[in-house]
Structure formats: C-alpha cells, structure tokens
Design a protein around this motif. Structure first.
Motif, mmCIF file in Angstrom:
data_model
loop_
_atom_site.group_PDB
_atom_site.id
_atom_site.type_symbol
_atom_site.label_atom_id
_atom_site.label_comp_id
_atom_site.label_asym_id
_atom_site.label_seq_id
_atom_site.Cartn_x
_atom_site.Cartn_y
_atom_site.Cartn_z
ATOM 1 N N ARG A 55 0.166 90.520 -42.736
ATOM 2 C CA ARG A 55 -0.217 89.113 -42.893
ATOM 3 C C ARG A 55 -1.518 89.020 -43.702
ATOM 4 O O ARG A 55 -1.663 88.133 -44.549
ATOM 5 C CB ARG A 55 -0.384 88.489 -41.500
ATOM 6 N N ALA A 56 -2.399 89.961 -43.403
ATOM 7 C CA ALA A 56 -3.688 89.966 -44.107
ATOM 8 C C ALA A 56 -3.475 90.210 -45.592
ATOM 9 O O ALA A 56 -4.102 89.571 -46.433
ATOM 10 C CB ALA A 56 -4.597 91.028 -43.526
ATOM 11 N N LYS A 57 -2.535 91.105 -45.888
ATOM 12 C CA LYS A 57 -2.221 91.394 -47.292
ATOM 13 C C LYS A 57 -1.695 90.136 -47.969
ATOM 14 O O LYS A 57 -2.085 89.799 -49.086
ATOM 15 C CB LYS A 57 -1.158 92.508 -47.361
ATOM 16 N N GLU A 58 -0.781 89.497 -47.223
ATOM 17 C CA GLU A 58 -0.191 88.277 -47.779
ATOM 18 C C GLU A 58 -1.273 87.208 -47.990
ATOM 19 O O GLU A 58 -1.317 86.541 -49.022
ATOM 20 C CB GLU A 58 0.889 87.731 -46.832
ATOM 21 N N LEU A 59 -2.126 87.100 -46.967
ATOM 22 C CA LEU A 59 -3.182 86.094 -47.021
ATOM 23 C C LEU A 59 -4.142 86.394 -48.177
ATOM 24 O O LEU A 59 -4.520 85.503 -48.945
ATOM 25 C CB LEU A 59 -3.938 86.117 -45.682
ATOM 26 N N GLU A 60 -4.484 87.683 -48.276
ATOM 27 C CA GLU A 60 -5.395 88.086 -49.353
ATOM 28 C C GLU A 60 -4.757 87.810 -50.715
ATOM 29 O O GLU A 60 -5.416 87.368 -51.654
ATOM 30 C CB GLU A 60 -5.747 89.570 -49.224
ATOM 31 N N ASP A 61 -3.447 88.071 -50.779
ATOM 32 C CA ASP A 61 -2.757 87.851 -52.038
ATOM 33 C C ASP A 61 -2.728 86.357 -52.371
ATOM 34 O O ASP A 61 -2.915 85.961 -53.524
ATOM 35 C CB ASP A 61 -1.330 88.418 -51.943
#
Lengths: 431, 218
Positions: free
Chosen positions: A60-66
């Motif tokens: 989720r963090a990756k997605e959010l960061e992206d």
C-alpha cells in the motif's frame, strides 16, 4: 525401613488426600502451561498477522508513494544543473541562464555509475526571446531533445517531458489560445516554419508562454551549437536531512564545472509527500504491532491473575490437606517419636510427601497442559502443535516440576513443622 | 539399676488450674525384673511411665535408665537414647494402618537402622505367632494380633527396658495371657519391664507390684 517407604505406603493408603493434593498441583501447573501455550499461540498468530499486514502495508505504501509521485510529478522538474560561472542573481532575475555548458555534460552524467540522488535528466537551452511574427510577443523558448536515460539505471518511468522532433513546435496555453492556433497547424517562429505537435492546457506557470522546439534547432537559432544552459532533473525519494548537499556532492563529482540548485517548493512538496506516505505506512504498521502487544498484555495480565489465584488457591489447599494429614496422624507421630524417631525425620516424612505430590502433580499438570496445546493446535487459525510446544515451552514445562515440588513443600512446611512440635507424651495420653 | 526414678514431681497446668500428677515419687526396676504399677485412675501411673520413658520431663527429681540421667540429654539425644534402650507398648497399639505387620515391626528401625532387620522381624513374628500374618495390615488382624505386633515393634531394637501402659486392657483373657507370658519371658531373659495396669490378674503375673496413690508411691 526407610522414610520413602513409609511415605509411599501412606500415600497409597490415603488415596483421596493424595489425589486431592495432586489435583491442586496439577491444576496450577496445567494453568501455567496452558497460559504459556495460549500466549505462544497468540504471539505466533500476531507475528503472522503482522507479517501479512507488513506485506499489505508495504504494498500500500508503494502504491501510495507512487500516487504521490505521480501527483507531484505534475509539479515538474525540481533540480537544476547550471554552468558554474552562472550568476544566480542574474538567473533568478532573467528566468534562464545566460551562461552555457557543453551538451556532452548530460551524457557524462547519464553514463555515471553511482548517481542515486536524481533521475529524469533533461538537457535544455532556454532563453527569453520574442515571437517576431506576432508583434514581437515575449516568449520563453526552450530547446529540448527529450530525457536522457541513465545508462546504469533501469527505469520504466514515463518521461516528464516528451522530446520535440525537428520541424515541430509545442506551444504553451497563452500562445495557442491567444492566436487561435491548433495542433497540426503550420506556423512560423522567428523566421522558421514549424508544425504544432502539441498545445498544452493552462498550467498557470511560465509554461503558458513557452515554446518548445528541438534542442538542435534552438542551438542553431540562438547560434550556440553543442551548448546547453541547463540540465533539468527530478530528485529521488531521498529522506536525508541534507538532500541538496548530497545531490551537489554526487553531481559535481562528475561535472565539476556546474552548480546545482533546487526549486525548493517543488522539491519540498515532493519530499514531504513521499515522506508522508512512508510515515503513514510506518504508522499503520506500528499501530498493528502495538495492537498485538496490547492484546498480548491483556491476555498476559488476565492469565497471570488467574494463575496467581490458582497457585495461591492450590498452595492453601495443599497446606490444608497437609494439616489434615498431620491431624489424622497424630497417634502415628506420637509413637514414632516415642520409638526415637527424630524431629527432622518427622519433618522429612511430611516434606517428602509434599515433594512427591508436587512432582507427580506437576507431571500430570504438564500432561494436561499438553492436551490444552493439542486442543489449541487443532483450531483452524492456530499455530501448529510443534510451534506451540517449542524448546522454550519445553524448558519452562520442565522447570514447573521442581517449582511445583518446591511450592508443595512450602505449602506443607507449617503443617510439617507443627508435626515435629507434637509432644508425644500428650498425644499418646490423649489417644 | 536398669531404671531408677528418684523423687520426681510433675504438675500439669491447665489454664488457672494445676494438677499435681506426681509428688516426689520414686521407683526402681532392675534388670530381669517385671514390675507392675497399680493404682486408681488419675493417680499418676501413666505420667510415671512417660517420665520413665524419656517422654515427659519431671519438674523435679531424676530419672536414670542404664545409669544415664535421661533428662540431662537434649531432646534429640533423648530420642536416640530412647530408640536404643526403651520399648513402648500401649493399650491402643498405635499401629500404622497403611503398613503390613512386617513393616509396622520394621518401623522401629526408622529410629535405629540395623543390619539383619528382616531376619529379626521373622524371629519376633515366630515367637509371637505372627508369621502367617506378616503381610497383613492391622485392619486384617485380631485385637490380640495387633497387640502382639505392637509388642514385636517395641522389641525390634532390642531395648533394655519395656514400658507397657495397660497392654492387656483391650485383650481377652487368652490374648492377655500370651502378652503377659511374653513380658515375663522378656524379663526372665534379663530385660526390665514396667507395666501400668488396672487389672489385678495382670499385675499378679509381675514379680513386684508397686502401688500409687495421689501421685505418690505407697
């Protein structure tokens, strides 16, 4: 005859007293082992759940960061590499660099092996000029050749700015809007014919009065062959305190004749956004961990309280049973004392009895605890039996045996001492 | 002298009441002597017996057994002395219900371990007619057998002195006769016996009868 023989015969004779005492110890030990097993099961399940959540949160963090990256990408480039001799005051006043540097610099940087602080390299030649064909309208002209990929970095990211082909021109909003120009239309810019390849929507920045042409054509138009006056870049997801210093050190190691500056608002927004995404993910994970720990603490405190009650109750129960045993055996104590059996031997009779009760009770309790573990392990979401009964639990279970024996002996201590204090003369007279 | 009780006094204190159980009482039992102690209830017979057995320290006077002032010894040494020199027989037998006849007799060795204990148990059982009952528990025995078992236990450590408190009190005539005969034989073999009894018939079997009245030997 030895004392153990006497004790064993007595235990086998007064079975009810023995069984009741044994059950008290067994209940306390089973409670302890059960609690350990349940806590271990909770730990295992929590660890498993946290690991799963960690994976989810990381994803989720990756997605959010992206998402943040995509959003902040709209802010454009935030790192600017300029010729070293460029006066920054002039640059800020003019909006472009009056000094130039070789176009090969960008290649040098793109071929560097250890550039980690920036990405999306875009060489440009910019200048304020006029659009002679439109009443010398002031425009910002930017010559670009598209982003230069890093040779040693694999990047699948979409470029921030597409290259402009020779003979084509890209117009900012104010320019095409004011003159009613459309994509595909042929126009003349500073005496040279171009086809409009793109017309940008309103951005509310200098881009709205910018024309983009190919770098080569800009160099030719401005008579600066092989020269650029800026390399634009985007900083990486760096959380370090001195991000700019790190970038400068890295870039100037390859391009000593340059200076590096950062468009602070863009950079800060980008860094803050990414930091926020990262922090939020970490917070979620921390919350999950804390929640697991809180649940464990709840189980532990409730279990400890229950266990304490069981142990205390068991201790009192054993003590009362031992006292009853002493009272029942007063005549026996009297005759043993009359026969010359010493006080310590009488003490030994009752303590040895307690020791056997403790050890056997603990063994039964461990067995019951293992049954609890077996029962817990059969639950669908529970840890496996061998995970529950791990080496630590086995050691603790082994330790409960001497501990239970000690507890039983302590509980029987006062009755045993009372037994040694019996006056045989009085007892024998009374009996 | 095997047992010498000289001028012993003992007063029991119960709350605010005091009872003088013994008042300067004296008594001796020589080796090979069987002495019966008689008197009405509460005259101090049992107190005298317990004092003789190193179980109840008198307030005054001395008790020597085999020339040892037994109350000069501390409690633990007195227990050791008792184990080696004195055997007790009580009216209530005081057998341990969870031990067989053999183990009840052997229980005396808890205080004084000895080699060949099992053989001595066998010999005593044979003498007292208990061989067939060695593996039985007290609840499987007749009253007479229980008293004989208690007697065998008292003799297990080969004491010099036997102190018997109403040993025939619960027995029928035949069993009482067996016990008395055994005590007589024991005295004849060189041991000393002091027996407290109400029973005139039992006392008649003793070589000497000592009478007590209100804590005094009369």
């Amino acid at each position: 005859m030895r004392l153990p023989t006497l004790v064993l015969r007595e235990l086998s004779y007064r079975k009810l007293n023995f069984v009741l005492a044994l059950l008290a110890v067994a209940a306390a030990v089973a409670g302890l082992v059960g609690l350990l097993v349940i806590l271990t099961d909770h730990d295992t399940r929590t660890a498993r759940s946290i690991a799963a959540q960690e994976t989810q949160v990381t994803q989720r963090a990756k997605e959010l960061e992206d998402d943040y990256r995509k959003i902040t990408k709209g802010l454009g480039f935030n790192v600017l590499i300029l010729p070293k001799d460029q006066n920054m005051a002039d640059f800020l006043a003019e909006g472009y660099a009056s000094k130039t540097m070789p176009e090969s610099y960008v290649t040098k940087l793109a071929e560097a092996k250890d550039i980690a602080t920036i990405e999306h390299l875009l060489p440009a030649l910019e200048q304020r000029t006029t659009w002679t064909e439109h009443q010398d309208r002031a425009v910002r002209m930017v010559g670009v050749r598209g982003q230069v990929p890093f040779v040693y970095k694999q990047s699948e990211k979409k470029p921030l700015l597409d290259p402009v082909n020779k003979g084509e021109i890209v117009l900012g909003y104010e320019l095409h809007h004011q003159y009613g120009l459309k994509v595909g239309q042929q126009i003349t810019f500073r005496g040279q014919a171009f086809k409009i390849s793109k017309a940008y929507p309103q951005r509310g920045t200098q881009d709205d009065i910018t024309v983009w042409i190919s770098l080569a054509e800009a160099q030719k138009m401005l008579d600066k062959p092989g020269q650029i006056n800026a390399i634009w870049a985007l900083n990486c997801n760096c959380f370090s305190a001195d991000r700019l210093a790190e970038m400068r050190a890295e870039i100037t190691r390859y391009l000593p004749d340059t200076q590096v500056t950062e468009l602070s608002s863009n950079a800060m927004a980008r860094a803050e956004a990414r930091k926020r995404a990262h922090t939020e993910a970490q917070q979620q994970l921390e919350f999950a961990k804390k929640d697991g720990l809180r649940q464990r603490a709840d189980i532990e405190s409730l279990g400890s309280l229950l266990l304490l009650l069981v142990v205390l109750g068991g201790g009192v129960w054993i003590g009362l049973l031992a006292l009853g045993n002493v009272r029942e055996r007063l005549g026996e104590i009297g005759i043993l004392r009359a026969m010359g059996v010493r006080a310590y031997q009488i003490l030994g009779v009752f303590l040895l009895r307690a020791l056997l009760v403790g050890v056997l009770g603990a063994v039964v309790g461990v067995g019951l605890g293992l049954l609890v573990a077996y029962g817990v392990a059969r639950r669908p979401d529970a840890a496996q039996f061998n995970e529950l009964v791990n080496a630590r639990i086995i050691v603790l279970m082994a330790l409960t045996i001497p501990a239970a024996a000690l507890l039983a002996m302590l509980a029987s201590w006062i009755p045993a001492v009372l037994a040694t204090k019996q006056d045989p003369a009085l007892v024998l007279c009374r009996e | 002298m095997l047992l010498a009780i000289r001028n012993i006094s003992k007063t029991y204190r119960q709350r605010e009441r005091t009872v003088a159980a013994l008042a300067e009482a004296s008594l001796t039992v020589a080796a090979g002597e069987f002495v019966a102690l008689q008197g009405p209830s509460g005259c101090g017979k049992s107190t005298m017996l317990l004092a003789a057995g190193a179980l109840l320290a008198p307030d005054a006077g001395t008790v020597t057994v085999c020339e040892q002032d037994i109350y000069a010894l501390n409690s633990e040494h007195r227990a050791i002395f008792r184990a080696g020199h004195i055997g007790f027989v009580f009216q209530q037998f005081h057998l341990m219900p969870y031990l067989s006849v053999q183990d009840n007799i052997l229980s005396a060795t808890l205080a004084q371990p000895q080699a060949g204990a099992l053989a001595r148990v066998g010999m005593l059982a044979e003498t007292l007619g208990l061989t067939a009952r060695l593996l039985h528990t007290p609840d499987q025995l007749s009253v007479g057998e229980r008293q004989r078992t208690a007697l065998a236990r008292a003799l297990m450590n080969q004491p010099k002195l036997i102190l018997a408190d109403e040993p025939t009190g619960n027995l029928d005539a035949d069993n009482a006769a067996v016990v008395l005969r055994f005590l007589k034989d024991y005295a004849a073999a060189g041991g000393g016996v002091l027996m407290v009894t109400h029973d005139a018939g039992a006392a008649a079997g003793a070589q000497r009868i000592v009478r007590m009245q209100a804590g005094r030997v009369v």
